[in-house]
Design a protein around this motif. Sequence first.
Motif, PDB file in Angstrom:
ATOM      1  N   ASP A 128       0.873  -1.119  -0.051  1.00  0.00           N
ATOM      2  CA  ASP A 128       0.007   0.067  -0.090  1.00  0.00           C
ATOM      3  C   ASP A 128       0.976   1.126   0.075  1.00  0.00           C
ATOM      4  N   THR A 129       1.939   1.331   0.917  1.00  0.00           N
ATOM      5  CA  THR A 129       2.498   2.465   1.036  1.00  0.00           C
ATOM      6  C   THR A 129       3.732   2.355  -0.359  1.00  0.00           C
ATOM      7  N   ARG A 130       4.242   1.447  -0.693  1.00  0.00           N
ATOM      8  CA  ARG A 130       4.858   1.421  -1.800  1.00  0.00           C
ATOM      9  C   ARG A 130       4.329   1.898  -3.214  1.00  0.00           C
ATOM     10  N   PHE A 131       2.977   1.605  -3.283  1.00  0.00           N
ATOM     11  CA  PHE A 131       2.313   2.205  -4.388  1.00  0.00           C
ATOM     12  C   PHE A 131       2.034   3.640  -4.452  1.00  0.00           C
ATOM     13  N   ILE A 132       1.943   4.056  -3.003  1.00  0.00           N
ATOM     14  CA  ILE A 132       1.998   5.507  -2.873  1.00  0.00           C
ATOM     15  C   ILE A 132       3.236   6.205  -3.146  1.00  0.00           C
ATOM     16  N   ILE A 133       4.359   5.642  -2.943  1.00  0.00           N
ATOM     17  CA  ILE A 133       5.816   6.044  -3.028  1.00  0.00           C
ATOM     18  C   ILE A 133       5.818   6.143  -4.501  1.00  0.00           C
ATOM     19  N   ASN A 134       5.407   4.941  -5.380  1.00  0.00           N
ATOM     20  CA  ASN A 134       5.484   4.966  -6.717  1.00  0.00           C
ATOM     21  C   ASN A 134       4.799   6.009  -7.305  1.00  0.00           C
ATOM     22  N   ASP A 135       3.544   6.457  -7.149  1.00  0.00           N
ATOM     23  CA  ASP A 135       2.933   7.551  -7.748  1.00  0.00           C
ATOM     24  C   ASP A 135       3.584   8.915  -7.497  1.00  0.00           C
ATOM     25  N   ALA A 136       4.046   8.955  -6.148  1.00  0.00           N
ATOM     26  CA  ALA A 136       4.582  10.310  -5.825  1.00  0.00           C
ATOM     27  C   ALA A 136       5.878  10.333  -6.646  1.00  0.00           C
ATOM     28  N   ALA A 137       6.689   9.374  -6.679  1.00  0.00           N
ATOM     29  CA  ALA A 137       7.841   9.673  -7.253  1.00  0.00           C
ATOM     30  C   ALA A 137       7.600   9.630  -8.777  1.00  0.00           C
ATOM     31  N   SER A 138       6.638   9.136  -9.382  1.00  0.00           N
ATOM     32  CA  SER A 138       6.517   9.345 -10.817  1.00  0.00           C
ATOM     33  C   SER A 138       6.064  10.680 -11.015  1.00  0.00           C
ATOM     34  N   LYS A 139       5.043  11.329 -10.215  1.00  0.00           N
ATOM     35  CA  LYS A 139       4.525  12.492 -10.392  1.00  0.00           C
ATOM     36  C   LYS A 139       5.423  13.542 -10.335  1.00  0.00           C
ATOM     37  N   TYR A 140       6.299  13.704  -9.231  1.00  0.00           N
ATOM     38  CA  TYR A 140       7.642  14.488  -9.125  1.00  0.00           C
ATOM     39  C   TYR A 140       8.876  14.193  -9.718  1.00  0.00           C
ATOM     40  N   LYS A 141       9.036  13.119 -10.236  1.00  0.00           N
ATOM     41  CA  LYS A 141      10.214  12.811 -10.940  1.00  0.00           C
ATOM     42  C   LYS A 141      11.481  12.476 -10.227  1.00  0.00           C
ATOM     43  N   VAL A 142      11.069  11.860  -9.139  1.00  0.00           N
ATOM     44  CA  VAL A 142      12.216  11.450  -8.169  1.00  0.00           C
ATOM     45  C   VAL A 142      12.713   9.876  -8.310  1.00  0.00           C
ATOM     46  N   PRO A 143      13.857   9.625  -8.380  1.00  0.00           N
ATOM     47  CA  PRO A 143      14.377   8.419  -8.684  1.00  0.00           C
ATOM     48  C   PRO A 143      14.130   7.865  -7.344  1.00  0.00           C
TER      49      PRO A 143
END
Length: 338
Positions: A128-143
Motif C-alpha cells: 500500500d505504501t509502496r504504491f503511494i511512493i511509486n505514484d509520488a515519485a512518478s509525479k514529482y520525477k524522483v528516482p
Amino acid sequence: MAERYSRQERFAPIGKEGQALLAEKHVLIVGAGALGCANAEMLARAGIGKITIIDRDYIEWSNLGRQQLYTEEDAASSRAKAKAAEARLKAINSNIEVKGIAEEFDPENAELLLKDIDILIDGTDNFDTRFIINDAASKYKVPWIYGGCVKSHGISLSILPGETPCLQCLIDQLPQDGETCETAGIIGPAVQVTAAYQTAECLRFLTGHPMSTHLVSFDVWGRGYSAIDVAKLKDPQCASCSDAAQFPYLKKERGMRTAVLCGRDTVQVRPGGKENVNLERLARRIEPFAGEAKVNEVLLRFQMEEKRFVVFRDGRTLIHGVDNVQEAKKLYHRYVEA
C-alpha cells in the motif's frame, strides 16, 4: 577527520570527487524498520549530506533481532522508530544532517517530503505504501529504489521516472503472496543483502553513475540468485507513469481512515485530519481506568479492555489485540477521541 572517508575515496568509481558529491545530497528513507535501518546506517557512514527518515511505528522487542539502530532501552520505552533512528545516526556521524519524522508517509505529505530530495529509498513492509511512493515519485520525477525481504529472500529494483518501468508497470513480476516478517519470519542476512543492493545503487546514482535496469532477487539460505532486465517492460498505458498518468494512489481520502496491519493483530485508526493531541492530558484522563499510562516524546501507551493502545500526537492510534475495523473504531471513539 580528513581520513574519515579515505577508504571510500580510494574506491575509483567514487573517488574524492564522488565523495564531495555525496556531501551535497539529500536522501529520503521511507520506513525505519529493518531495511530502513540498514540503508540509513550505511548512508550515514558513507557521508550523505542529509538523511530524512520517516516511519509511523514504534520500537518493540521483536524488532531488535534485525533493526540495527535500536537498543533494549528504546524497546522498553516504546520509542518512535524515526526519533530513535535520528539520534543513533547523529551519533554515528555528527557531520551530516539527519531528520526523523514520526508520521505515516501518505498522499497528504508526499509532495512536501519529496521536495528537494535527490533519491528515495524504500524501507517499507507493505505494498500500500509502496504504491503511494511509486505514484509520488512518478509525479514529482524522483528516482527511488524498491526493496523487500521476507524469510531468506530479498528483492531490489531501481526506478528512474520517465526512463524505466515503475512499480505499477511490473506488478505481475513482483511477489505478492501475502507473506510478511510477522507471518513467515525473516533472518538478518536477507535484510543486509537487500539493503546492500539498495545502498550500492543509491551511491551509484548520487555519484553520477547509471542505475541498473535489473530486478534482482536472491535467497541467502538456498543460495539462489536471479537478475531480470526489465527495461523493456514499461507500460505505455500505465496509470502511474505514462503520459496520461492519473496517479491513483495519491488521491486523498476524507474522514477517518483505518488499516489492518498485516500479521500483527493490530488496527491503525487515523482521524479525518491531523490533530495535535495533548498526550499528557489524555494520560491523566484514562489513567484511573487503564492503570499506568506511559508517555514519551511522540506517543502515549496504555492498556484498556485487554487491548494495547499507542496514540501519537497527530491523533493516529494503533490498537493491538484487535483485527476488526469496526471494533477498533468503537475503542478509538471511547477512549481516545472522548
